[in-house]
Design a protein around this motif. Structure first.
Motif, short mmCIF file in Angstrom:
data_model
loop_
_atom_site.label_atom_id
_atom_site.label_comp_id
_atom_site.label_asym_id
_atom_site.label_seq_id
_atom_site.Cartn_x
_atom_site.Cartn_y
_atom_site.Cartn_z
N PRO A 45 -86.89 79.14 57.81
CA PRO A 45 -86.03 79.31 56.63
C PRO A 45 -85.77 80.77 56.24
CG PRO A 45 -88.22 78.56 55.99
CD PRO A 45 -88.16 78.47 57.48
N TRP A 46 -86.65 81.69 56.63
CA TRP A 46 -86.51 83.07 56.16
C TRP A 46 -85.85 84.00 57.19
CZ3 TRP A 46 -91.14 80.82 57.57
CH2 TRP A 46 -91.77 81.37 58.68
N THR A 47 -85.41 83.45 58.32
CA THR A 47 -84.80 84.29 59.35
C THR A 47 -83.71 83.51 60.09
OG1 THR A 47 -85.19 85.49 61.43
CG2 THR A 47 -86.66 83.65 60.94
N PRO A 48 -82.64 84.19 60.51
CA PRO A 48 -81.62 83.51 61.31
C PRO A 48 -82.03 83.32 62.76
CG PRO A 48 -81.04 85.81 61.02
CD PRO A 48 -82.27 85.57 60.19
N VAL A 49 -83.16 83.89 63.16
CA VAL A 49 -83.64 83.78 64.54
C VAL A 49 -84.62 82.61 64.62
CG1 VAL A 49 -84.79 84.96 66.44
CG2 VAL A 49 -83.41 86.27 64.81
N PRO A 50 -84.29 81.54 65.36
CA PRO A 50 -85.19 80.38 65.44
C PRO A 50 -86.21 80.54 66.55
CG PRO A 50 -83.18 79.90 66.62
CD PRO A 50 -83.02 81.30 66.06
N ILE A 51 -87.24 79.75 66.49
CA ILE A 51 -88.18 79.63 67.60
C ILE A 51 -87.57 78.68 68.63
CG2 ILE A 51 -90.45 78.78 68.31
CD1 ILE A 51 -91.49 79.52 65.54
N THR A 52 -87.47 79.13 69.88
CA THR A 52 -86.98 78.26 70.95
C THR A 52 -87.88 78.40 72.17
OG1 THR A 52 -85.53 79.82 72.11
CG2 THR A 52 -84.61 78.71 70.16
N ALA A 53 -87.70 77.49 73.11
CA ALA A 53 -88.49 77.53 74.34
C ALA A 53 -87.76 78.25 75.47
CB ALA A 53 -88.85 76.11 74.77
N GLN A 54 -86.56 78.76 75.20
CA GLN A 54 -85.76 79.32 76.30
C GLN A 54 -86.40 80.55 76.93
OE1 GLN A 54 -81.91 80.76 75.01
NE2 GLN A 54 -82.74 81.47 73.07
N THR A 55 -87.23 81.27 76.17
CA THR A 55 -87.86 82.46 76.74
C THR A 55 -88.72 82.11 77.95
OG1 THR A 55 -87.98 83.30 74.48
CG2 THR A 55 -89.14 84.55 76.16
N PHE A 56 -89.32 80.92 77.93
CA PHE A 56 -90.13 80.50 79.08
C PHE A 56 -89.26 80.44 80.34
CE2 PHE A 56 -91.74 77.03 81.82
CZ PHE A 56 -92.97 77.57 82.15
N ALA A 57 -88.05 79.90 80.21
CA ALA A 57 -87.14 79.83 81.35
C ALA A 57 -86.73 81.23 81.79
CB ALA A 57 -85.91 79.01 80.98
N VAL A 58 -86.50 82.11 80.84
CA VAL A 58 -86.13 83.49 81.16
C VAL A 58 -87.22 84.15 81.99
CG1 VAL A 58 -85.68 85.78 80.21
CG2 VAL A 58 -84.71 83.76 79.10
N LEU A 59 -88.46 84.00 81.56
CA LEU A 59 -89.60 84.60 82.26
C LEU A 59 -89.76 84.02 83.65
CD1 LEU A 59 -92.14 84.62 79.27
CD2 LEU A 59 -90.63 86.48 80.01
N CYS A 60 -89.54 82.74 83.79
CA CYS A 60 -89.68 82.08 85.10
C CYS A 60 -88.54 82.43 86.04
CB CYS A 60 -89.76 80.56 84.92
SG CYS A 60 -91.33 79.99 84.24
#
Length: 199
Positions: A45-60
């Motif tokens: 609620p306090w930020t326009p940046v959400p938590i997502t799982a896409q970073t895992f795919a980026v790293l892989c």
């Protein structure tokens, strides 16, 4: 164990020696995986940046495809998301989303994938769990977050007409994500340990 190591090395070599068209197809598939993982989302609620799982795919992407095609997979993810596939977080897409609060993070995805791929290709011994966790940690917290936070600060200034202080910026764009990022870093390092050859 020898059979496992041999199979792992053969699979890695087959990816490296695949034709250009096959590698481009694999890059597209990794872009799709990134898009799928981006739908695992926890809004804050306090930020326009959400938590997502896409970073895992980026790293892989860098682990499996190397610097050139891992990087390409993230470029495809961005370009296709801007053009016509709504696979950014929350099934969104388009130029407006790309240029929004998460623009810097998108740019960081490309840089991080290239960096991880370059290390993975050049240094076989870096594919161990501990060393790769360090490499991926650098990619995640430096190469993704530096442009990400810079982009978030710029977006806030342009849309709100105000400058974010360092503490507020970190609370919006870094601090809430640290625990989840550590989990993703350890997960990607585990993928390296299990699936990538060490010689």
């Amino acid at each position: 164990m020898d059979d496992y190591n041999s199979a792992r090395k053969n699979a890695f070599e087959r990816i490296k020696e695949a034709s250009t068209s096959t590698k481009i197809l694999m890059s597209f598939m990794m872009a799709c995986f990134t898009g799928i993982m981006a739908q695992i989302i926890i809004p804050l609620p306090w930020t326009p940046v959400p938590i997502t799982a896409q970073t895992f795919a980026v790293l892989c992407s860098g682990l499996f495809l190397g610097k050139k095609y891992g990087c390409l997979s993230q470029i495809l993810y961005i370009v296709l998301g801007v053009a016509f596939i709504p696979w950014f977080g929350g099934m969104t897409g388009g130029l407006e989303i790309f240029l929004g609060s998460t623009c810097g993070f998108f740019i960081g995805f490309v840089i991080a994938s290239y960096f991880i791929g370059a290390i993975t290709e050049k240094y076989a011994k870096a594919r161990s769990f501990t060393r790769m966790a360090i490499v991926i940690g650098i990619a995640n917290f430096a190469l993704i977050y530096i442009p990400g936070l810079a982009g978030l600060a710029l977006w806030y200034n342009l849309t709100q007409g105000a400058t974010l202080g360092i503490v507020d910026l970190l609370m919006m764009g870094l601090v809430p994500f640290i625990i989840g990022d550590i989990v993703k870093i350890l997960g990607a390092a585990s993928v390296s340990k299990v699936f990538l050859p060490k010689d």
